[in-house]
Design a protein around this motif. Sequence first.
Motif, PDB file in Angstrom:
ATOM      1  N   ARG A  78     -31.857  -2.063   4.964  1.00 23.88           N
ATOM      2  CA  ARG A  78     -30.570  -0.922   4.504  1.00 23.88           C
ATOM      3  C   ARG A  78     -31.264  -0.091   2.892  1.00 23.88           C
ATOM      4  N   THR A  79     -30.838   1.184   2.899  1.00 22.99           N
ATOM      5  CA  THR A  79     -31.112   2.066   2.064  1.00 22.99           C
ATOM      6  C   THR A  79     -30.247   2.340   1.050  1.00 22.99           C
ATOM      7  N   ARG A  80     -28.909   2.216   1.426  1.00 19.01           N
ATOM      8  CA  ARG A  80     -27.415   3.050   0.550  1.00 19.01           C
ATOM      9  C   ARG A  80     -26.540   2.558   1.596  1.00 19.01           C
ATOM     10  N   PRO A  81     -25.737   1.871   1.059  1.00 24.12           N
ATOM     11  CA  PRO A  81     -24.292   2.033   1.443  1.00 24.12           C
ATOM     12  C   PRO A  81     -23.767   3.074   3.128  1.00 24.12           C
ATOM     13  N   ASN A  82     -23.945   2.177   4.224  1.00 23.44           N
ATOM     14  CA  ASN A  82     -23.609   2.975   5.182  1.00 23.44           C
ATOM     15  C   ASN A  82     -25.235   3.314   5.618  1.00 23.44           C
ATOM     16  N   GLU A  83     -26.028   3.353   5.002  1.00 23.00           N
ATOM     17  CA  GLU A  83     -27.088   3.648   5.640  1.00 23.00           C
ATOM     18  C   GLU A  83     -28.512   2.701   5.714  1.00 23.00           C
ATOM     19  N   SER A  84     -29.773   2.858   6.425  1.00 25.26           N
ATOM     20  CA  SER A  84     -30.220   1.823   7.142  1.00 25.26           C
ATOM     21  C   SER A  84     -31.595   1.925   7.727  1.00 25.26           C
ATOM     22  N   SER A  85     -32.345   1.666   7.966  1.00 27.07           N
ATOM     23  CA  SER A  85     -33.694   2.266   8.423  1.00 27.07           C
ATOM     24  C   SER A  85     -34.328   0.769   9.327  1.00 27.07           C
ATOM     25  N   VAL A  86     -34.347   1.369  10.174  1.00 28.46           N
ATOM     26  CA  VAL A  86     -35.242   0.521  11.426  1.00 28.46           C
ATOM     27  C   VAL A  86     -36.242   0.023  11.064  1.00 28.46           C
ATOM     28  N   ILE A 111     -26.215  -4.202  22.059  1.00 24.69           N
ATOM     29  CA  ILE A 111     -26.005  -4.606  20.794  1.00 24.69           C
ATOM     30  C   ILE A 111     -24.253  -5.320  20.226  1.00 24.69           C
ATOM     31  N   LEU A 112     -24.616  -6.309  19.808  1.00 20.93           N
ATOM     32  CA  LEU A 112     -23.462  -6.875  19.526  1.00 20.93           C
ATOM     33  C   LEU A 112     -22.951  -6.956  17.765  1.00 20.93           C
ATOM     34  N   ASP A 113     -22.221  -6.838  17.217  1.00 21.53           N
ATOM     35  CA  ASP A 113     -21.732  -6.799  15.516  1.00 21.53           C
ATOM     36  C   ASP A 113     -20.149  -7.343  16.110  1.00 21.53           C
ATOM     37  N   ASP A 114     -19.959  -7.065  14.236  1.00 22.17           N
ATOM     38  CA  ASP A 114     -18.516  -7.180  14.520  1.00 22.17           C
ATOM     39  C   ASP A 114     -17.600  -6.080  13.947  1.00 22.17           C
ATOM     40  N   LEU A 115     -17.915  -4.264  13.580  1.00 21.06           N
ATOM     41  CA  LEU A 115     -17.661  -4.103  13.860  1.00 21.06           C
ATOM     42  C   LEU A 115     -18.359  -2.511  13.598  1.00 21.06           C
ATOM     43  N   VAL A 116     -17.448  -1.486  14.000  1.00 21.33           N
ATOM     44  CA  VAL A 116     -18.649  -0.234  13.748  1.00 21.33           C
ATOM     45  C   VAL A 116     -18.030   0.832  13.177  1.00 21.33           C
ATOM     46  N   ASP A 117     -19.059   1.404  11.997  1.00 23.32           N
ATOM     47  CA  ASP A 117     -18.147   2.038  11.252  1.00 23.32           C
ATOM     48  C   ASP A 117     -18.369   3.759  10.772  1.00 23.32           C
ATOM     49  N   THR A 137     -15.905  -5.731  17.823  1.00 25.65           N
ATOM     50  CA  THR A 137     -14.429  -5.952  17.508  1.00 25.65           C
ATOM     51  C   THR A 137     -13.674  -5.145  17.245  1.00 25.65           C
ATOM     52  N   HIS A 138     -14.075  -4.489  15.654  1.00 24.19           N
ATOM     53  CA  HIS A 138     -13.295  -3.607  15.224  1.00 24.19           C
ATOM     54  C   HIS A 138     -14.105  -2.621  15.647  1.00 24.19           C
ATOM     55  N   GLY A 139     -13.502  -0.904  15.926  1.00 21.86           N
ATOM     56  CA  GLY A 139     -13.796  -0.271  15.482  1.00 21.86           C
ATOM     57  C   GLY A 139     -13.164   1.041  14.899  1.00 21.86           C
ATOM     58  N   VAL A 140     -13.914   1.089  13.473  1.00 23.37           N
ATOM     59  CA  VAL A 140     -13.175   2.185  12.504  1.00 23.37           C
ATOM     60  C   VAL A 140     -13.705   3.888  12.937  1.00 23.37           C
ATOM     61  N   PHE A 141     -14.826   3.997  13.488  1.00 27.04           N
ATOM     62  CA  PHE A 141     -15.432   4.863  13.613  1.00 27.04           C
ATOM     63  C   PHE A 141     -15.167   6.256  12.433  1.00 27.04           C
ATOM     64  N   SER A 142     -15.397   5.786  11.614  1.00 30.25           N
ATOM     65  CA  SER A 142     -15.625   7.007   9.958  1.00 30.25           C
ATOM     66  C   SER A 142     -16.071   8.208   9.683  1.00 30.25           C
ATOM     67  N   GLY A 143     -15.994   8.992   9.647  1.00 26.33           N
ATOM     68  CA  GLY A 143     -16.936  10.177   9.739  1.00 26.33           C
ATOM     69  C   GLY A 143     -17.315  10.801  10.519  1.00 26.33           C
ATOM     70  N   GLU A 144     -18.978  10.896  10.528  1.00 25.07           N
ATOM     71  CA  GLU A 144     -19.289  11.576  12.122  1.00 25.07           C
ATOM     72  C   GLU A 144     -19.528  10.669  12.977  1.00 25.07           C
ATOM     73  N   PRO A 192      -5.848   0.979  16.035  1.00 27.20           N
ATOM     74  CA  PRO A 192      -5.922   2.301  16.048  1.00 27.20           C
ATOM     75  C   PRO A 192      -6.824   3.292  17.408  1.00 27.20           C
ATOM     76  N   ALA A 193      -6.928   4.142  17.549  1.00 27.30           N
ATOM     77  CA  ALA A 193      -7.884   4.843  18.179  1.00 27.30           C
ATOM     78  C   ALA A 193      -7.901   5.765  17.358  1.00 27.30           C
ATOM     79  N   PRO A 194      -8.953   6.512  17.133  1.00 25.73           N
ATOM     80  CA  PRO A 194      -8.924   7.977  16.234  1.00 25.73           C
ATOM     81  C   PRO A 194      -8.261   8.681  16.920  1.00 25.73           C
TER      82      PRO A 194
END
Length: 229
Positions: free
Chosen positions: A113-121, A135-141, A166-173, A193-195
């Motif tokens: 992870r290079t900075r919050p909410n960003e990462s390099s595989v 791909i399984l995770d606890d939330l997607v932001d 489990t949690h679909g935040v779906f913020s930003g883009e 709630p759905a966006p």
Amino acid sequence: ARRITAVMPYYGYARQDRKAEPRVPITAKLVANLLTAAGANRILTVDLHAGQIQGFFDIPVDHLYANPVFLDYFRRQNYKNLVVVSPDAGGVERCRAFAKRLDCDLAIVDKRRTRPNESSVMNIIGPVGNRTALILDDLVDTAGTLTKVARAIKEKGARRILAAATHGVFSGEAIKLLENSPIEEMIVSDSIPAPVTSSAKIRRLSIASLLSQAIVNIHRDKSVSRLFV
């Protein structure tokens, strides 16, 4: 009221559970204090980002998992050559248990992870070539990490790519990134709630039955431990 139970399917600020750098608050603890000060006697929540958040409370916490709902869905789909992919090292335990129940293989993505909410595989450990990858995770932001992982898996030869959280935040883009990614289907629960702007790729599964059973058991002073799957 004799007892107040706060039902919070999604516990906000759960990712701020430690002091990662100077002058950063541990907001998950602050929210726990606020709930207690407001008069809550018990907390009911689903899939905390970090299980140790339960220790931030001085009142009972019932921590449910949405796995039974997701497992039921994927068993009915009966995907062939399925492999469960953990998007980072922290999610390996969750993904290993999920893969075991589906009787399929496990793969792990090593990322930096290079900075919050960003990462390099960086690397993919495990078999994904010519497989249906989940791909399984606890939330997607913001979906930035998720879509990068999906592209990396696709480059390694995955035939189909699915994602579940489990949690679909779906913020930003997030919705735009999801639409332009190789992910065929994004499965989330209805804990949030759905966006307003959604995507045809997103499928929502209800956790109402899970929560309702827990609420009934709490109200009747019965055990809820059998729901902790």
